[in-house]
Write an enzyme that holds these catalytic residues in place. Sequence first.
Site, PDB file in Angstrom:
ATOM      1  N   ARG A   1      -1.289  -5.691   9.466  1.00 19.04           N
ATOM      2  CA  ARG A   1      -1.466  -4.244   9.653  1.00 19.04           C
ATOM      3  C   ARG A   1      -2.945  -3.929   9.901  1.00 19.04           C
ATOM      4  O   ARG A   1      -3.493  -4.433  10.868  1.00 19.04           O
ATOM      5  CB  ARG A   1      -0.945  -3.479   8.440  1.00 19.04           C
ATOM      6  CG  ARG A   1      -0.523  -2.052   8.783  1.00 19.04           C
ATOM      7  CD  ARG A   1       0.064  -1.375   7.585  1.00 19.04           C
ATOM      8  NE  ARG A   1       1.384  -1.846   7.267  1.00 19.04           N
ATOM      9  CZ  ARG A   1       2.508  -1.375   7.802  1.00 19.04           C
ATOM     10  NH1 ARG A   1       2.444  -0.422   8.700  1.00 19.04           N
ATOM     11  NH2 ARG A   1       3.676  -1.844   7.465  1.00 19.04           N
TER      12      ARG A   1
ATOM     13  N   ASP B   1       0.776  -1.223   0.000  1.00 19.31           N
ATOM     14  CA  ASP B   1       0.000   0.000   0.000  1.00 19.31           C
ATOM     15  C   ASP B   1       0.825   1.300   0.000  1.00 19.31           C
ATOM     16  O   ASP B   1       0.699   2.146  -0.888  1.00 19.31           O
ATOM     17  CB  ASP B   1      -0.787  -0.068   1.315  1.00 19.31           C
ATOM     18  CG  ASP B   1      -2.119   0.575   1.200  1.00 19.31           C
ATOM     19  OD1 ASP B   1      -2.608   0.677   0.076  1.00 19.31           O
ATOM     20  OD2 ASP B   1      -2.653   1.006   2.256  1.00 19.31           O
TER      21      ASP B   1
ATOM     22  N   ASP C   1       0.087  -8.730   3.555  1.00 23.00           N
ATOM     23  CA  ASP C   1      -1.178  -8.267   4.152  1.00 23.00           C
ATOM     24  C   ASP C   1      -2.414  -8.471   3.270  1.00 23.00           C
ATOM     25  O   ASP C   1      -3.537  -8.445   3.753  1.00 23.00           O
ATOM     26  CB  ASP C   1      -1.086  -6.780   4.525  1.00 23.00           C
ATOM     27  CG  ASP C   1       0.028  -6.492   5.509  1.00 23.00           C
ATOM     28  OD1 ASP C   1       0.466  -7.434   6.197  1.00 23.00           O
ATOM     29  OD2 ASP C   1       0.479  -5.326   5.578  1.00 23.00           O
TER      30      ASP C   1
HETATM   31  O1  F6P Z   1       3.089  -4.774   5.753  1.00 19.51           O
HETATM   32  C1  F6P Z   1       3.697  -5.969   6.096  1.00 19.51           C
HETATM   33  C2  F6P Z   1       3.882  -6.067   7.579  1.00 19.51           C
HETATM   34  O2  F6P Z   1       4.494  -7.304   7.873  1.00 19.51           O
HETATM   35  C3  F6P Z   1       2.630  -5.893   8.432  1.00 19.51           C
HETATM   36  O3  F6P Z   1       1.830  -7.046   8.461  1.00 19.51           O
HETATM   37  C4  F6P Z   1       3.192  -5.491   9.759  1.00 19.51           C
HETATM   38  O4  F6P Z   1       2.265  -4.714  10.483  1.00 19.51           O
HETATM   39  C5  F6P Z   1       4.393  -4.671   9.377  1.00 19.51           C
HETATM   40  O5  F6P Z   1       4.733  -5.035   8.043  1.00 19.51           O
HETATM   41  C6  F6P Z   1       5.603  -4.854  10.256  1.00 19.51           C
HETATM   42  O6  F6P Z   1       6.564  -3.933   9.858  1.00 19.51           O
HETATM   43  P1  F6P Z   1       8.089  -4.005  10.291  1.00 19.51           P
HETATM   44  O7  F6P Z   1       8.722  -5.135   9.543  1.00 19.51           O
HETATM   45  O8  F6P Z   1       8.635  -2.698   9.884  1.00 19.51           O
HETATM   46  O9  F6P Z   1       8.110  -4.259  11.753  1.00 19.51           O
END
Ligand code: F6P
Length: 320
Positions: free
Chosen positions: A173, A104, A129
């Site tokens: 997310r 997104d 997601d």
């Molecule tokens: O957008 C993919 C995702 O894995 C989400 O499901 C999660 O909220 C986020 O990224 C976690 O982000 P990071 O890897 O920056 O902790």
Amino acid sequence: MLNSIAVMTSGGDSPGMNAAVRAVTRTALHAGVKVWGIRGGYHGMLDEDMFEMTSKDVSDIIQRGGTFLGTARCKRFATPEGRMLGYKNLNDRGIQGLVVVGGDGSLRGASIFSKETGIPIVGLPGTIDNDVWGSEYTIGSDTAANTIIDAINKLRDTASAHRRIIVLEVMGRNSGYLAMVAGISGGSEYILVPEEEYDLDEICEDMKESYAKGKRYILMVVAEGAGKGNEIGKIVAEKTGLDTRVSKLGHIQRGGSPTVIDRVNASRLGENAALAIISGLSDIVFGFDRGHVVSINLHDAVNNKKKLNPEFMRLAKVLA
Ligand code: F6P
């Protein structure tokens, strides 16, 4: 017709991104078009970390999770100055079009970039997601769902042995997709998603009744957007008085060798993206609708919120 393009992965990595980059690269090379790989998402564009790729650069990667190009969430690209620098760096190398594989936020950045600079951009939905509007599928969502099911199968064994309630928090997310499909296919009793209100008091009463009727154990899958597993687990333990444990899968669900579905879908999307960008098309995202590859307007994809299929929500309740 363009004769030099670039491809990058951006945002959270997802299994199948490599397959997508491989397909973009090999399709473009097959058409006699130069392909640049940009490392580390938009950072690489700003820091001039790009290289011209050969077919060999994308060999031995289709089976790997993550992204060999690297990825990032880039704050500098959120500024007009950052984007202008990126555009200059692409221009300096004669790069005329860009394929962005990301979720997104990354596609939103791409949409602004193409509006401001006029550079042709084609997006591919790459995120576990499955929250990109206009496509029923995103690259990596199948592998992530399968990883979650594997965890659920294991959790069921130990939950049953101890007659416990297990609360499993999964990623997504603001989307409940992963929790929903993993919950349905993992036979979970309760699935909490951000798209639907829930009443924890009611759920706890229901759990107590089930145990009183002889149920051995209960599995609840919580999408991270619906609440924190730890907090929900604490409330469940207090209100039911039943032995409760919480698991959080975390980044394990984002890694791993991609499934057949993710490899094939990413390859199909990658080919479409390369052919489109080479022929000068822009501002589109390729995705899937009822099993067919479709093109979606990039600005629509980032300006609309994808809804969780109500059929899933209904089915989850019927089968629980
Ligand atoms: O957008 C993919 C995702 O894995 C989400 O499901 C999660 O909220 C986020 O990224 C976690 O982000 P990071 O890897 O920056 O902790």
